[in-house]
Write an enzyme that holds these catalytic residues in place. Structure first.
Site, mmCIF file in Angstrom:
data_model
loop_
_atom_site.group_PDB
_atom_site.id
_atom_site.type_symbol
_atom_site.label_atom_id
_atom_site.label_comp_id
_atom_site.label_asym_id
_atom_site.label_seq_id
_atom_site.Cartn_x
_atom_site.Cartn_y
_atom_site.Cartn_z
ATOM 1 N N GLN A 90 2.848 7.900 18.880
ATOM 2 C CA GLN A 90 3.495 6.631 19.203
ATOM 3 C C GLN A 90 3.860 6.495 20.674
ATOM 4 O OE1 GLN A 90 6.096 7.196 15.463
ATOM 5 N NE2 GLN A 90 6.080 4.999 15.745
ATOM 6 N N HIS A 129 3.173 14.116 11.853
ATOM 7 C CA HIS A 129 3.853 12.816 11.858
ATOM 8 C C HIS A 129 2.775 11.732 11.775
ATOM 9 C CE1 HIS A 129 7.664 10.496 12.983
ATOM 10 N NE2 HIS A 129 6.739 9.584 12.710
ATOM 11 N N ASN A 148 6.502 14.656 8.235
ATOM 12 C CA ASN A 148 7.321 13.446 8.306
ATOM 13 C C ASN A 148 6.961 12.490 7.178
ATOM 14 O OD1 ASN A 148 9.112 11.526 9.830
ATOM 15 N ND2 ASN A 148 7.232 10.309 9.750
ATOM 16 N N GLU A 149 7.960 12.045 6.458
ATOM 17 C CA GLU A 149 7.816 10.982 5.462
ATOM 18 C C GLU A 149 6.548 11.087 4.628
ATOM 19 O OE1 GLU A 149 8.385 7.171 7.334
ATOM 20 O OE2 GLU A 149 10.506 7.566 7.639
HETATM 21 C C1 BGC Z 1 8.402 6.616 10.932
HETATM 22 C C2 BGC Z 1 8.279 6.231 12.383
HETATM 23 C C3 BGC Z 1 8.345 4.715 12.515
HETATM 24 C C4 BGC Z 1 9.720 4.284 12.029
HETATM 25 C C5 BGC Z 1 9.975 2.783 12.118
HETATM 26 C C6 BGC Z 1 9.413 5.817 10.155
HETATM 27 O O1 BGC Z 1 8.827 5.384 8.975
HETATM 28 O O2 BGC Z 1 8.592 7.981 10.785
HETATM 29 O O3 BGC Z 1 7.092 6.752 12.882
HETATM 30 O O4 BGC Z 1 8.094 4.270 13.794
HETATM 31 O O5 BGC Z 1 9.895 4.654 10.693
HETATM 32 O O6 BGC Z 1 9.136 2.097 11.260
#
Ligand code: BGC
Length: 433
Positions: free
Chosen positions: A21, A115, A159-160
């Protein structure tokens, strides 16, 4: 009446980013390929980023000026292994220098290994659906921890996993762009669980064997949202329950307890135990579930509360709901009693009108949790810099620091200066609500 409060001196405050990002310049990751086929908003591309890969020294100085005590960042797998089995010396040297500079500035790095992005060679093999996915990822983890483990003691494996699998295989937003492929969602989720469990063990093993200093801490960053039924319709309640189970719960059980739950599988593939030293929580918003007769929607459609005003929404239309942070943390704490890091919490707010209040209101929820003995130990604001918001491109402005994308000049927003004072003093004056 003004309300002031304090956070404990050992509570760490900082901010977060992710490589794809902000870095720019990498042609070997799958988001670059995704940009090339026009899948990023407004035809934008990850090649730009915020030019952080070249400006990281300047950015670390800015982190320091803003009194950031901890910083969550990710390393780009494709910069370390641009082609399968070929390890990049340049990539390793770059990140080593970045970590060294952070440490020198007194900023504690927490490093994410996955990520949302991967090398394009991995994507072309089928990504997380390929038979060797876990093996490939573990090789990267092994190499990274051996290369950086003397500098980095704190790791966030994935991540997520829920957002990643959902947006890649259900909503078609992330590569490979599949829609409604629930089988792929499950298969990939199971692999991510196993990859995390193996990484957890491996990171501890490598750091111990090499005698690397500092307490090893490994966890993952889970996206937890507030899900509530829209009304008392039985399908709204059922839909909320199913979505909560498949989007939140199976990941908690897998990543924390090492347990595969239906429909991922059964049993403990890496043995019984606790596989997180902290639970990372990314918290943003609340969704209401409205009854739907479509089983493909799990019987309910998520929506933003129609009764709330624009002042309670961010630039992307998500509800701002600070109490939700209290709720998601309590739920994780009540179940596991593990330290909690807020690994992400933030707001797209181009005019910077809502960010300061947003931060204060969420920190206040943390104070309430701390008062009740819930061990929240860190807060990483999302994000340090304006960045590429995946499919939405560079429009949404999540940064504490504004980036002018024509000149790449950085400018801390007013809210960043206020947040910096909070980081320095741990004191919040005059909370207005
Ligand atoms: C993610 C980020 C994203 C942020 C805002 C999260 O879901 O880990 O990469 O930019 O939320 O949407």
């Amino acid at each position: 009446m003004s309300k002031s409060f304090e956070l404990p001196k050992d509570f760490l405050l900082g901010s977060a980013t992710a490589a794809t990002q902000i870095e720019g310049g990498d042609i070997y990751n799958n988001w670059y390929a995704w940009s090339l086929i026009g899948k990023v908003g407004n035809g934008e591309s990850s090649i730009t980023g915020a030019d952080h890969y070249r400006r990281y020294a300047e950015d670390i100085e800015l982190l320091s000026q803003l009194h950031q005590e901890c910083y969550r960042m990710s390393i780009e797998w494709s910069r370390i292994e641009p082609k399968q089995g070929e390890w990049s010396k340049e990539g390793v040297e770059h990140y080593r220098d970045e970590f060294q500079r952070l440490i020198k500035a007194g900023i504690k790095p927490l490093v994410t290994l996955h990520h949302f992005s991967c090398p394009q060679w991995f994507q072309e093999k089928g990504g997380w659906l390929s038979e060797n996915a876990v093996e490939d990822f573990i090789r990267f983890v092994d190499f990274s921890v051996k290369s950086f483990g003397d500098l980095v003691s704190e790791w966030c494996t994935i991540n997520e996993p829920n957002v990643f699998a959902n947006d890649s295989y259900m909503d078609g937003k992330y590569p490979p762009g599949s829609h409604g492929d629930i089988a792929a969602y499950m298969k990939v989720t199971k692999r991510l669980v196993i990859a995390h469990l193996k990484s957890y063990k491996l990171i501890h093993k490598i750091r111990k064997e090499h005698g690397f200093a500092g307490e090893t801490k490994v966890g993952f960053a889970h996206h937890l949202a507030i899900f509530e039924p829209f009304d008392s319709h039985p399908l709204a309640k059922l839909g909320r329950f199913l979505s909560d189970y498949l989007f939140h719960e199976i990941h908690m059980k897998g990543f924390v307890e090492g347990k595969l739950c239906f429909p991922l599988g059964f049993g403990y593939p890496e043995g019984k135990g606790i596989f997180c030293d902290f639970i990372g929580i990314n918290y943003y918003s609340r969704h209401l579930f409205k009854a739907s007769y479509n089983p493909g929607n799990l019987f309910a459609t998520p929506m933003v509360d129609p009764s709330i005003s624009d002042s309670e929404k961010n630039d992307l239309g998500w509800e701002i709901y600070p109490e939700g942070l209290y709720k998601v943390c309590h739920r994780a704490w009540d179940k596991y009693k593990l330290p909690i890091y807020i690994t992400e919490n933030g707001i797209p707010d181009a005019k910077d009108e809502k960010r300061e209040k947003y931060i204060v209101d969420h920190l206040y929820q943390i104070k309430l949790l701390l008062d009740e003995g819930v061990k929240v130990e860190r807060y990483y604001h999302w994000s340090f810099l304006d960045n590429l918001e995946w499919n939405d491109g560079y429009g949404p402005r999540f940064g504490l620091v504004e980036v002018d994308y024509t000149t790449m000049k950085r400018k801390p927003r007013l809210s960043a200066l206020r947040y910096a004072e909070i980081c320095r003093t741990k004191r919040i004056e005059n909370r207005s609500t």
